[in-house]
Design a protein around this motif. Structure first.
Motif, PDB file in Angstrom:
ATOM      1  N   UNK A 116       0.822  -1.204   0.000  1.00 47.64           N
ATOM      2  CA  UNK A 116       0.000   0.000   0.000  1.00 47.64           C
ATOM      3  C   UNK A 116       0.861   1.261   0.000  1.00 47.64           C
ATOM      4  N   UNK A 117       0.345   2.311  -0.611  1.00 46.67           N
ATOM      5  CA  UNK A 117       1.078   3.569  -0.715  1.00 46.67           C
ATOM      6  C   UNK A 117       1.458   4.102   0.673  1.00 46.67           C
ATOM      7  N   UNK A 118       2.741   4.413   0.847  1.00 46.34           N
ATOM      8  CA  UNK A 118       3.226   4.965   2.102  1.00 46.34           C
ATOM      9  C   UNK A 118       3.592   3.951   3.159  1.00 46.34           C
ATOM     10  N   UNK A 119       3.443   2.656   2.860  1.00 46.91           N
ATOM     11  CA  UNK A 119       3.726   1.639   3.879  1.00 46.91           C
ATOM     12  C   UNK A 119       5.225   1.455   4.076  1.00 46.91           C
ATOM     13  N   UNK A 120       5.574   0.985   5.266  1.00 56.13           N
ATOM     14  CA  UNK A 120       6.933   0.570   5.586  1.00 56.13           C
ATOM     15  C   UNK A 120       6.918  -0.939   5.788  1.00 56.13           C
ATOM     16  N   UNK A 121       7.783  -1.648   5.105  1.00 57.98           N
ATOM     17  CA  UNK A 121       7.813  -3.101   5.249  1.00 57.98           C
ATOM     18  C   UNK A 121       9.236  -3.592   5.425  1.00 57.98           C
ATOM     19  N   UNK A 122       9.351  -4.840   5.844  1.00 55.88           N
ATOM     20  CA  UNK A 122      10.659  -5.483   5.990  1.00 55.88           C
ATOM     21  C   UNK A 122      10.671  -6.721   5.112  1.00 55.88           C
ATOM     22  N   UNK A 123      11.825  -7.001   4.516  1.00 56.69           N
ATOM     23  CA  UNK A 123      11.953  -8.211   3.715  1.00 56.69           C
ATOM     24  C   UNK A 123      13.294  -8.877   3.994  1.00 56.69           C
ATOM     25  N   UNK A 177      20.873  -8.746  10.230  1.00 54.99           N
ATOM     26  CA  UNK A 177      19.762  -9.642  10.556  1.00 54.99           C
ATOM     27  C   UNK A 177      19.315  -9.514  12.007  1.00 54.99           C
ATOM     28  N   UNK A 178      20.273  -9.384  12.907  1.00 53.96           N
ATOM     29  CA  UNK A 178      19.948  -9.341  14.329  1.00 53.96           C
ATOM     30  C   UNK A 178      19.259  -8.052  14.754  1.00 53.96           C
ATOM     31  N   UNK A 179      19.173  -7.072  13.838  1.00 54.72           N
ATOM     32  CA  UNK A 179      18.500  -5.814  14.153  1.00 54.72           C
ATOM     33  C   UNK A 179      17.030  -5.822  13.750  1.00 54.72           C
ATOM     34  N   UNK A 180      16.532  -6.956  13.255  1.00 55.44           N
ATOM     35  CA  UNK A 180      15.145  -7.008  12.792  1.00 55.44           C
ATOM     36  C   UNK A 180      14.171  -6.593  13.888  1.00 55.44           C
ATOM     37  N   UNK A 181      14.380  -7.087  15.094  1.00 57.70           N
ATOM     38  CA  UNK A 181      13.478  -6.759  16.196  1.00 57.70           C
ATOM     39  C   UNK A 181      13.471  -5.290  16.543  1.00 57.70           C
ATOM     40  N   UNK A 182      14.576  -4.616  16.292  1.00 59.80           N
ATOM     41  CA  UNK A 182      14.669  -3.187  16.588  1.00 59.80           C
ATOM     42  C   UNK A 182      13.805  -2.364  15.633  1.00 59.80           C
ATOM     43  N   UNK A 183      13.746  -2.785  14.360  1.00 63.18           N
ATOM     44  CA  UNK A 183      13.039  -1.998  13.347  1.00 63.18           C
ATOM     45  C   UNK A 183      11.623  -2.487  13.054  1.00 63.18           C
ATOM     46  N   UNK A 184      11.287  -3.698  13.455  1.00 59.96           N
ATOM     47  CA  UNK A 184       9.952  -4.226  13.154  1.00 59.96           C
ATOM     48  C   UNK A 184       8.807  -3.348  13.666  1.00 59.96           C
ATOM     49  N   UNK A 185       8.893  -2.734  14.851  1.00 56.24           N
ATOM     50  CA  UNK A 185       7.784  -1.891  15.296  1.00 56.24           C
ATOM     51  C   UNK A 185       7.464  -0.727  14.353  1.00 56.24           C
ATOM     52  N   UNK A 186       8.409  -0.378  13.475  1.00 56.44           N
ATOM     53  CA  UNK A 186       8.163   0.682  12.505  1.00 56.44           C
ATOM     54  C   UNK A 186       7.463   0.166  11.249  1.00 56.44           C
ATOM     55  N   UNK A 187       7.343  -1.151  11.139  1.00 53.73           N
ATOM     56  CA  UNK A 187       6.861  -1.761   9.895  1.00 53.73           C
ATOM     57  C   UNK A 187       5.365  -2.066   9.927  1.00 53.73           C
ATOM     58  N   UNK A 188       4.757  -1.970   8.749  1.00 54.48           N
ATOM     59  CA  UNK A 188       3.346  -2.332   8.591  1.00 54.48           C
ATOM     60  C   UNK A 188       3.181  -3.803   8.230  1.00 54.48           C
ATOM     61  N   UNK A 189       4.206  -4.377   7.621  1.00 57.15           N
ATOM     62  CA  UNK A 189       4.106  -5.773   7.192  1.00 57.15           C
ATOM     63  C   UNK A 189       5.495  -6.308   6.876  1.00 57.15           C
ATOM     64  N   UNK A 210      13.191 -16.716  12.890  1.00 60.53           N
ATOM     65  CA  UNK A 210      13.235 -15.693  13.944  1.00 60.53           C
ATOM     66  C   UNK A 210      12.586 -14.378  13.519  1.00 60.53           C
ATOM     67  N   UNK A 211      12.675 -14.027  12.236  1.00 60.86           N
ATOM     68  CA  UNK A 211      12.010 -12.818  11.754  1.00 60.86           C
ATOM     69  C   UNK A 211      10.501 -12.937  11.905  1.00 60.86           C
ATOM     70  N   UNK A 212       9.947 -14.046  11.452  1.00 63.44           N
ATOM     71  CA  UNK A 212       8.488 -14.235  11.508  1.00 63.44           C
ATOM     72  C   UNK A 212       8.013 -14.345  12.954  1.00 63.44           C
ATOM     73  N   UNK A 213       8.764 -15.063  13.795  1.00 60.17           N
ATOM     74  CA  UNK A 213       8.373 -15.206  15.200  1.00 60.17           C
ATOM     75  C   UNK A 213       8.379 -13.851  15.907  1.00 60.17           C
ATOM     76  N   UNK A 214       9.391 -13.035  15.616  1.00 58.20           N
ATOM     77  CA  UNK A 214       9.461 -11.710  16.229  1.00 58.20           C
ATOM     78  C   UNK A 214       8.336 -10.819  15.710  1.00 58.20           C
ATOM     79  N   UNK A 215       8.046 -10.900  14.416  1.00 57.43           N
ATOM     80  CA  UNK A 215       6.945 -10.126  13.845  1.00 57.43           C
ATOM     81  C   UNK A 215       5.626 -10.480  14.531  1.00 57.43           C
TER      82      UNK A 215
END
Length: 283
Positions: A116-123, A177-189, A210-215
């Motif tokens: 979606x327009x304006x979203x923040x995501x992680x991959x 990779x280990x910083x995923x948990x730090x930035x996930x709260x900023x993500x929409x998906x 670990x990415x999916x579990x943390x998400x």
């Protein structure tokens, strides 16, 4: 060409599993330039070389299934001449490649509206289908912000970051990779590709679990995108690939062991949706 392709797959020089399947299928065309006395001799060579390509990375469901499909289509026709069996193999390769390319394109088209327009995501990792979905989304005027995990082994996420960084409407940031948990709260998906889904387990580049579990812990939904051909049943047995210790530590490991698995297993009930060429499945 076949030997070179086997080496490329083993060394992960070709990244996306769909791209691997296509390249391996095309590698078999090398047999068309070789001389064979009989149909049986050609079919033995096809079976031998197809097995070598499959063994190069038996964890890739799309590689295994497409190679099996080509061999079956060729041997089931019971050709009466070498020329005829070569023609049949050309047609089989073209058919399989078209199926892979079409399925990937349709999966990307189906997934594009989720960006979606304006979203923040992680991959995570390098998925040509996820990248194509992003390209489809921005073609409609969508602007995106993305955090890209570097994705060991072989840091394939760096390639993803470079591709996304070249798109004007995408603001890309590479993270460890280990910083995923730090930035996930900023993500929409979270968006991931898939190596394969077997029964109720997603197998994908190590670090996916670990990415999916943390998400899940921070209430960020996860969508996995890929061809429906990668959703396989009991006929396919996943085999992990363990990479060289030199990819983790350059100097000799003295007094300790080094493990470097290429993939991990994620229960599909941790996913919110899976998007394929056949549609979207919600969990």
């Amino acid at each position: 060409m076949i030997d070179e392709t086997v080496e490329e797959i083993q060394e992960m020089q070709t990244h996306s599993s769909s791209t691997v399947a296509v390249k391996a299928a095309r590698a078999l065309e090398d047999l068309l330039d070789r001389e064979f006395e009989t149909v049986e001799e050609f079919e033995r060579a096809l079976d031998h070389n197809s097995n070598a390509l499959r063994r190069a990375n038996p964890s890739h469901a799309s590689l295994v299934t497409t190679q099996r499909a080509i061999v079956k289509m060729v041997t089931d026709t019971e050709s009466e001449s070498v020329e005829e069996v070569k023609t049949q193999m050309e047609q089989a390769i073209d058919s399989v490649v078209e199926q892979v390319v079409t399925a990937k394109r349709r999966a990307a088209e189906n997934a594009a509206p989720q960006f979606e327009d304006g979203m923040t995501f992680m991959t995570h990792d390098y998925s040509s289908t996820v990248l194509e979905a992003v390209e489809n989304a921005v073609a409609t005027g969508t602007y995106l912000t993305v955090y890209v995990m570097e994705a060991r082994p072989r840091y394939l996420g760096r390639k993803t970051a470079r591709v996304l960084g070249e798109i004007d409407q995408v603001d890309a940031t590479l993270i460890i990779d280990s910083a995923a948990g730090h930035y996930l709260p900023e993500c929409d998906r979270v968006f991931t590709g898939m190596d394969c889904i077997v029964d109720e387990t997603l197998y994908n580049r190590v670090g996916t679990f670990p990415l999916v579990a943390t998400a899940n812990e921070v209430d960020v939904p996860v969508t996995t995108i890929g061809s429906s051909a990668k959703i396989v049943g009991e006929a396919f047995r996943f085999e992990n690939d363990f990479r060289s210790a030199s990819e983790v530590i350059r100097e000799p490991a003295e007094g300790f062991a080094v493990e470097n698995p290429a993939y991990d297993a994620t229960p599909t009930d941790l996913l919110d949706s899976v998007v394929t060429d056949e549609g979207t499945w919600e969990y």
